[in-house]
Write a protein that holds these residues in place. Structure first.
Motif, short mmCIF file in Angstrom:
data_model
loop_
_atom_site.label_atom_id
_atom_site.label_comp_id
_atom_site.label_asym_id
_atom_site.label_seq_id
_atom_site.Cartn_x
_atom_site.Cartn_y
_atom_site.Cartn_z
N LYS A 150 0.83 -1.21 0.00
CA LYS A 150 0.00 0.00 0.00
C LYS A 150 0.86 1.25 0.00
N ILE A 151 0.43 2.22 -0.81
CA ILE A 151 1.02 3.56 -0.81
C ILE A 151 -0.06 4.48 -0.24
N GLY A 152 0.19 5.06 0.91
CA GLY A 152 -0.82 5.78 1.66
C GLY A 152 -1.15 7.16 1.13
N ASP A 153 -2.15 7.78 1.75
CA ASP A 153 -2.59 9.12 1.39
C ASP A 153 -1.43 10.11 1.44
N GLU A 154 -1.28 10.90 0.38
CA GLU A 154 -0.28 11.97 0.29
C GLU A 154 1.15 11.47 0.53
N ALA A 155 1.39 10.19 0.28
CA ALA A 155 2.71 9.61 0.56
C ALA A 155 3.84 10.38 -0.11
N PHE A 156 3.64 10.78 -1.37
CA PHE A 156 4.66 11.53 -2.11
C PHE A 156 4.13 12.90 -2.56
N ALA A 157 3.07 13.36 -1.98
CA ALA A 157 2.46 14.63 -2.38
C ALA A 157 3.44 15.78 -2.23
N GLY A 158 3.45 16.66 -3.20
CA GLY A 158 4.28 17.84 -3.14
C GLY A 158 5.75 17.60 -3.45
N CYS A 159 6.11 16.41 -3.89
CA CYS A 159 7.51 16.14 -4.29
C CYS A 159 7.69 16.66 -5.71
N ASP A 160 7.85 17.97 -5.83
CA ASP A 160 7.75 18.57 -7.15
C ASP A 160 8.98 18.37 -8.03
N SER A 161 10.05 17.72 -7.50
CA SER A 161 11.20 17.38 -8.33
C SER A 161 11.22 15.90 -8.71
N LEU A 162 10.29 15.13 -8.17
CA LEU A 162 10.25 13.70 -8.44
C LEU A 162 9.97 13.46 -9.92
N ALA A 163 10.91 12.80 -10.60
CA ALA A 163 10.80 12.57 -12.04
C ALA A 163 10.47 11.13 -12.38
N THR A 164 10.90 10.17 -11.53
CA THR A 164 10.73 8.75 -11.83
C THR A 164 10.29 7.99 -10.60
N ILE A 165 9.29 7.13 -10.76
CA ILE A 165 8.92 6.22 -9.69
C ILE A 165 8.57 4.88 -10.32
N ASN A 166 9.02 3.80 -9.69
CA ASN A 166 8.73 2.45 -10.15
C ASN A 166 8.11 1.68 -9.00
#
Length: 297
Positions: free
Chosen positions: A52-68
């Motif tokens: 599970k990836i929870g609520d807002e887990a990565f919210a606001g990570c405005d430099s995040l370019a890649t996720i797998n």
């Protein structure tokens, strides 16, 4: 491991500063807001133990370019990647059918740059709008130019809030109502095209349009609600329809560039419009131009 706060398999908080992060083996859940606003983060690989990836887990990570993420993930929470406006590559190591089976909150990807998920057997397009029963509840994309789909009857509260890359929006004839705060914080917006059957514009609907220069209110609008165009700092010109019967408090307040108001009715019709005393607070405009003359405000 010292950068991760982990409790009973839940990654509660990431405290590191790495640009590339791998979720440790043994983590079963990435908790609520675990990476919230980690602006330095550029790449994340999720371990095969995560379900599970929870609520807002990565919210606001405005430099995040890649996720797998792996096929082990079965649930993605509300706003899990909201505001990841640099996210250009979203990988999923399962099939398209497996991806569709993942339980996902409808707004999990609001504002991400990419429009698709790369699965092991092809691409799946990400929905750009959350629409139910004719109501556009949220715009989920990150395009600078947006056309609201035909058939939508209402733009709901906060539907476009803080879409800071939005430059232009076209609203179809099917729209009859724009809700409160619908476009609040759209600081890049310069053009609004409303070809519609609008009867009312909700409170705060276009507040904080930092670059909005001109507004043409549709011909059959009867009321402008509380704060509808407040703090539109670049708003210079308004055209109001003769059908208007009331203007509520602070409708055009704090619009320091507002120099012209036109009314598509007569002076007598303008006098009949019910106007709250504070509707124009902080605006420099001094007169309204009617079809048969000009009247001081």
């Amino acid at each position: 491991m010292e950068d991760f706060e982990i409790e009973n398999g839940v990654l509660k908080k990431y405290n590191g500063k790495a640009r590339t992060v791998g979720i440790p083996d043994g983590v079963t859940e990435i908790g609520e807001a675990a990476f919230y606003c980690c602006n330095f983060l550029k790449s994340v690989t999720v371990s095969h133990s995560v379900a599970k990836i929870g609520d807002e887990a990565f919210a606001g990570c405005d430099s995040l370019a890649t996720i797998n993420i792996p096929v082990s993930v079965t649930e993605i929470g509300e706003d899990a990647l909201a505001g990841c406006k640099s996210l250009s590559e979203f990988g999923y190591n399962g099939t398209k059918a497996q991806w569709e089976a993942v339980k996902k909150d409808e707004d999990w990807h609001k504002g991400v740059f990419t429009k698709c998920v790369c699965c092991s057997d092809g691409m799946v397009e990400l929905p750009q709008f959350n629409i139910k029963d004719g109501v556009l509840h949220r715009y989920l994309g990150a395009d600078p130019v947006v056309a609201v789909p035909d058939g939508v009857t209402e733009i709901g509260s906060s539907a476009f809030t803080s879409c800071d890359k939005l430059v232009s929006v076209s609203i179809p004839e099917s729209i009859t109502y724009i809700g409160i705060w619908a476009f609040a914080g759209c600081s890049s917006l310069v053009s609004v095209s409303i070809q519609s059957n609008l009867t009312s514009i909700g409170a705060g609907a276009v507040e904080m349009y930092g670059s909005l220069a001109a507004v043409n209110i549709p011909a059959n609008v009867t009321g402008i609600e509380f704060g509808a165009f407040a703090s539109c700092t670049a708003l210079a010109s308004i055209v109001l329809p003769a059908t208007l019967t009331y203007i509520d408090s602070f409708a055009f307040s704090d619009c320091p560039s507002l120099k012209e108001i036109r009314f598509d009715g007569t002076i007598e019709q303008w006098k009949a419009v019910e106007k709250c005393w504070s509707w124009l607070t902080g605006a420099p405009v001094t007169a309204v131009i009617c079809t048969d003359g000009e009247l001081s405000l």
